[in-house]
Design a protein around this motif. Structure first.
Motif, PDB file in Angstrom:
ATOM      1  N   UNK A  28      10.530   2.106 -12.947  1.00 43.09           N
ATOM      2  CA  UNK A  28      11.811   2.308 -12.022  1.00 43.09           C
ATOM      3  C   UNK A  28      11.855   3.385 -11.240  1.00 43.09           C
ATOM      4  N   UNK A  29      11.161   4.441 -11.589  1.00 40.51           N
ATOM      5  CA  UNK A  29      11.195   5.588 -10.654  1.00 40.51           C
ATOM      6  C   UNK A  29      10.412   5.331  -9.384  1.00 40.51           C
ATOM      7  N   UNK A  30       9.184   4.550  -9.478  1.00 43.50           N
ATOM      8  CA  UNK A  30       8.386   4.196  -8.486  1.00 43.50           C
ATOM      9  C   UNK A  30       9.236   3.353  -7.267  1.00 43.50           C
ATOM     10  N   UNK A  31      10.063   2.528  -7.882  1.00 43.72           N
ATOM     11  CA  UNK A  31      10.916   1.753  -6.871  1.00 43.72           C
ATOM     12  C   UNK A  31      11.801   2.507  -6.296  1.00 43.72           C
ATOM     13  N   UNK A  32      12.470   3.603  -6.842  1.00 39.27           N
ATOM     14  CA  UNK A  32      13.645   4.237  -6.205  1.00 39.27           C
ATOM     15  C   UNK A  32      12.701   5.244  -5.292  1.00 39.27           C
ATOM     16  N   UNK A  33      11.673   5.551  -5.710  1.00 38.71           N
ATOM     17  CA  UNK A  33      10.830   6.778  -4.847  1.00 38.71           C
ATOM     18  C   UNK A  33      10.416   6.124  -3.336  1.00 38.71           C
ATOM     19  N   UNK A  34      10.226   4.719  -3.618  1.00 37.40           N
ATOM     20  CA  UNK A  34       9.428   3.948  -2.542  1.00 37.40           C
ATOM     21  C   UNK A  34      10.765   3.749  -1.456  1.00 37.40           C
ATOM     22  N   UNK A  35      11.861   3.676  -1.968  1.00 34.33           N
ATOM     23  CA  UNK A  35      13.092   3.308  -0.870  1.00 34.33           C
ATOM     24  C   UNK A  35      13.284   4.673  -0.367  1.00 34.33           C
ATOM     25  N   UNK A  36      13.204   5.833  -0.979  1.00 28.34           N
ATOM     26  CA  UNK A  36      13.325   7.139  -0.246  1.00 28.34           C
ATOM     27  C   UNK A  36      12.558   7.513   0.464  1.00 28.34           C
ATOM     28  N   UNK A  37      11.119   7.249   0.386  1.00 30.03           N
ATOM     29  CA  UNK A  37       9.952   7.584   1.021  1.00 30.03           C
ATOM     30  C   UNK A  37      10.209   6.685   2.547  1.00 30.03           C
ATOM     31  N   UNK A  67       0.803  -1.197   0.104  1.00 29.92           N
ATOM     32  CA  UNK A  67       0.196  -0.132  -0.018  1.00 29.92           C
ATOM     33  C   UNK A  67       0.892   1.148  -0.007  1.00 29.92           C
ATOM     34  N   UNK A  68       2.102   1.119   0.380  1.00 31.02           N
ATOM     35  CA  UNK A  68       3.133   2.383   0.738  1.00 31.02           C
ATOM     36  C   UNK A  68       3.538   2.729  -0.839  1.00 31.02           C
ATOM     37  N   UNK A  69       3.875   1.588  -1.481  1.00 29.30           N
ATOM     38  CA  UNK A  69       4.249   1.573  -2.777  1.00 29.30           C
ATOM     39  C   UNK A  69       3.345   2.272  -3.756  1.00 29.30           C
ATOM     40  N   UNK A  70       1.797   2.197  -3.465  1.00 27.27           N
ATOM     41  CA  UNK A  70       0.940   2.747  -4.424  1.00 27.27           C
ATOM     42  C   UNK A  70       0.406   4.006  -3.727  1.00 27.27           C
ATOM     43  N   UNK A  71       0.986   4.620  -2.621  1.00 22.97           N
ATOM     44  CA  UNK A  71       0.620   5.788  -2.166  1.00 22.97           C
ATOM     45  C   UNK A  71       0.643   7.083  -2.889  1.00 22.97           C
ATOM     46  N   UNK A  72      -0.206   7.960  -2.384  1.00 21.73           N
ATOM     47  CA  UNK A  72       0.155   9.103  -2.990  1.00 21.73           C
ATOM     48  C   UNK A  72       1.664   9.767  -2.659  1.00 21.73           C
TER      49      UNK A  72
END
Length: 720
Positions: free
Chosen positions: A181-190, A79-84
């Motif tokens: 790819x950008x979503x995976x990177x943004x998920x780690x940063x978040x 759910x965090x990966x798909x979050x706003x």
């Protein structure tokens, strides 16, 4: 094999009969699925693989509390990966609202798909605002674009592994790979940012909270100590421990005493009713089981036997007899006295049980009052003690967490690695044309076949012999095809078209009638139907002709004195007929010559005001008896069974009743009511004739029969 079993050919017959409906529904659904499939824009999917693991617990955390696989943990990460929040990071990291993202695609042939997406998002945002309002600010545009990206993201775990795929679908394959790819990177940063913020806020709050809890703990301990000294808590603790045991013992004794009292009360109620009635008293087990009473009863029995023996030798006034009777009387008095003693003993025991119960109940109330007094003192003590313990535990936990967070504040709770970056997809993943078309075929066939069976289920009219015999329990004597030739009458088809299929239908019916019993055809046959327009008159006329052509002497009566038709069918006068004879006229002109040899007719005559009364007269029975001497078979056409009572009135005068039903018009409910009406008066039923049966191409069994025997299907022809 059970004849009631449904076979595969029954299902095939329904599908074949309703094939036009099946084909129509199938084509409609298949075409809709095909149009939807080929009209959709092809979508490409970019997929990134990520490894997600919980961090190993350190020395401070409990080993037993750590679970390597935690479904709730992984669902939270999905759910965090798909979050706003993650999608906003993607928009900002890729600068999707910047000028570079809005340029034309790589080959310069036109605006990129991303430009179209942003234009659509801006249009939606603009439509929600007033016309006079200011344009949407960039932050709102970012949120709308992030929500659009989040909706198209999909997160799927690999079974039996900790790998997760992050996929994004788009008409542009390059854009789909970039977003994944950008979503995976943004998920780690978040995830890292959330951990740092959470640790800092937690330490600040716990430090302030620990100081407050230290003050509360000191105050609670001081109040509890003062209360213990004031109420001598140490001495009362021993009394509080003993009182519940005492209360439990008294409660058990009270339950037993109450049960004993109820038992004695019931017994005393029984013996009190029997007081003064020796015969009833000795039947009560508590009295009858008394040893003294049993001894007296045995002595009374012996005395009675002795008197019986002496009565055979001496008279009632003999001294021996008087002594024996006197002894018996003394024994009975002793028995009555013993019964009175037993009743008094039971009464005393009952009163003792009542007194014992009352004493125990009073003792219970005193013990409860004592326990409540002790509990009131310890309630306050327990509340103070719990407050002290709670404050101490909370303070200790806060101090432990402060030390733990200070040591582990830089530890990441989730271990994340990008295992495989998304590459530009070569082929679209949606729509899946072969799968959709196959699904359209399957759903179309299932819907068509299901609708066909539903329509067949709703059709409860009589159609085929097998289902008719099964439903009504009557044999079907014959089938008559549907007559569609409006210019000609079916009533005389044996005379006008002797080689037609219809003529053969009635000859087959004739054969069934002649073979209906071991003795041959019944001498008197009544022909009727459940309702009007079923074809009973047509059946009666043609069956009479067929029997006459077979050499039988036949007389055909028109017993329908409400709507007679036989005189019109054969062109005969109806001035004198059955109604004249039943009304008291002579029978000299009753018989009229039929259209073939061996066939005589009796028309209905003028329509009377009371047909039912005439048919139930004795003259009707005498007429049939007289005709039976001169003719082999008597056929009688009668009104419908469910409309008037005429047919039921005369049915018992005939050897058999033939029920004519119209295919695809007469319902099983109507036919069942007609059969029941005849069975209720014990009228003999010969069988059924299914009239006007239209043999469609879907009726393959009967179609095969007619085509193989007669060479072709009957011409289109309406049936009266």
């Amino acid at each position: 094999m059970n004849s009631e079993e449904i076979h595969l050919r029954d299902y095939l017959r329904v599908i074949s009969k309703r094939r036009n409906l099946v084909i129509t529904v199938f084509l409609l659904i298949f075409v809709m699925v095909a149009l939807y499939t080929f009209a959709r824009t092809p979508l490409y999917e970019g997929t990134t693989k990520v490894l997600i693991e919980k961090a190993q617990p350190n020395g401070i955390s409990s080993e037993t509390a750590y679970r390597f696989y935690d479904p709730e943990f992984y669902e939270t990460q999905f759910q965090l990966i798909k979050s706003r929040a993650v999608s906003l990071r993607v928009v900002r990291n890729l600068d999707l609202l910047g000028s570079g993202a809005l340029q034309s695609d790589a080959d310069g042939k036109g605006p990129s798909w991303l430009s179209e997406l942003i234009d659509t998002v801006l249009t939606v945002i603009g439509s929600t605002q007033d016309e006079d309002a200011a344009p949407a600010d960039p932050h709102e545009q970012e949120i709308a674009l992030a929500d659009a990206i989040s909706r198209d993201l999909s997160v799927r775990p690999f079974k039996n592994s900790r790998l997760v795929t992050i996929s994004y679908r788009s008409p542009d394959p390059v854009f789909a790979a970039r977003i994944a790819n950008a979503t995976a990177k943004a998920y780690i940063e978040e995830t890292l940012n959330m951990k740092l913020d959470s640790t800092r806020l937690t330490l600040d709050w716990m430090t302030r909270k620990a100081a407050d809890e230290r003050k509360k703990l000191g105050q609670a301990e001081k109040v509890m100590q003062q209360y213990m000294v004031a109420n001598d808590i140490v001495t009362l603790e021993d009394r509080l421990a003993v009182t519940p045991q005492k209360l439990s013992q008294i409660s058990t004794q009270l339950v037993n005493a109450e049960a004993h009292r109820k038992e004695q009360e019931t017994l005393y109620a029984q013996v009190r009713k029997a007081a003064g009635n020796t015969a009833v008293a000795v039947t009560i087990p508590a009295i009858a089981s008394d040893p003294a009473l049993q001894t007296l009863r045995a002595e009374i029995l012996k005395a009675e036997q002795h008197i019986m023996e002496l009565s055979g030798k001496f008279g009632p006034k003999h001294p021996v007899m008087k002594k024996a009777v006197g002894d018996l009387s003394i024994l009975k008095k002793k028995r009555d006295q013993e019964i009175t003693r037993i009743i008094a003993s039971i009464k005393n025991e009952y009163e003792l049980a009542v007194s014992n119960e009352e004493n125990l109940r009073a003792q219970m109330q005193r013990t409860k009052a004592e326990a409540q007094n002790l509990n009131q003192k310890f309630i306050q003590y327990g509340a103070l003690k719990r407050e002290v313990e709670t404050n101490r535990q909370l303070y200790d936990a806060l101090m432990l967490k402060i030390k733990e967070q200070s040591i582990t504040k830089e530890t990441q709770p989730v271990n994340l690695w990008i295992v495989e970056k998304a590459s530009t997809p070569d082929h679209p993943v949606a729509p899946n044309k072969p799968k959709n078309l196959l699904l359209g075929i399957i759903v179309g066939l299932m819907a068509g076949i299901g609708l066909a069976f539903f329509v067949e289920y709703l059709d409860n009219t009589v159609k085929y012999p097998e289902e008719t015999e099964k439903a009504l329990g009557l044999s079907v004597l014959g089938l008559v095809s549907l007559w569609k030739d409006k210019g000609r009458n079916l009533e005389k088809v044996l005379l006008e078209q002797p080689r037609s299929t219809y003529a053969e239908n009635y000859r087959a019916l004739r054969t069934a009638v002649l073979l209906s019993s071991a003795e041959g055809a019944p001498g008197k046959i009544l022909i009727t139907s459940p309702g009007a327009a079923a074809g009973k008159t047509t059946t009666a006329a043609n069956l009479a002709i067929a029997l006459a052509q077979a050499g039988k002497k036949v007389v055909l009566l028109d017993g329908d004195m409400r709507r007679p038709r036989l005189h019109k069918v054969f062109g005969k006068s109806n001035k004198h007929g059955l109604s004249n004879y039943l009304a008291g006229g002579s029978g000299e002109t009753l018989l009229q010559k039929g259209p073939v040899e061996n066939l005589a007719l009796i028309t209905s005559g003028p329509i009377p005001p009371n047909p039912a009364e005439l048919l139930s007269s004795t003259r009707m029975a005498r007429l049939l008896d007289g005709l039976e001497k001169d003719f082999d078979i008597i056929l009688c056409d009668s009104p419908p069974l469910l409309t008037v009572a005429d047919a039921r009135i005369i049915s018992r005068l005939f050897d058999g009743t033939m029920l004519v039903v119209r295919a695809r018009q007469t319902t099983f409910e109507m036919a069942g009511k007609a059969v029941k009406s005849l069975a209720d008066i014990n009228a003999p039923i010969l069988g059924m004739v299914i009239n006007a049966l239209e043999l469609k191409k879907s009726d393959y069994y009967y179609q095969y029969y007619y085509q193989s025997y007669y060479g072709e299907e009957p011409e289109a022809q309406g049936q009266g």
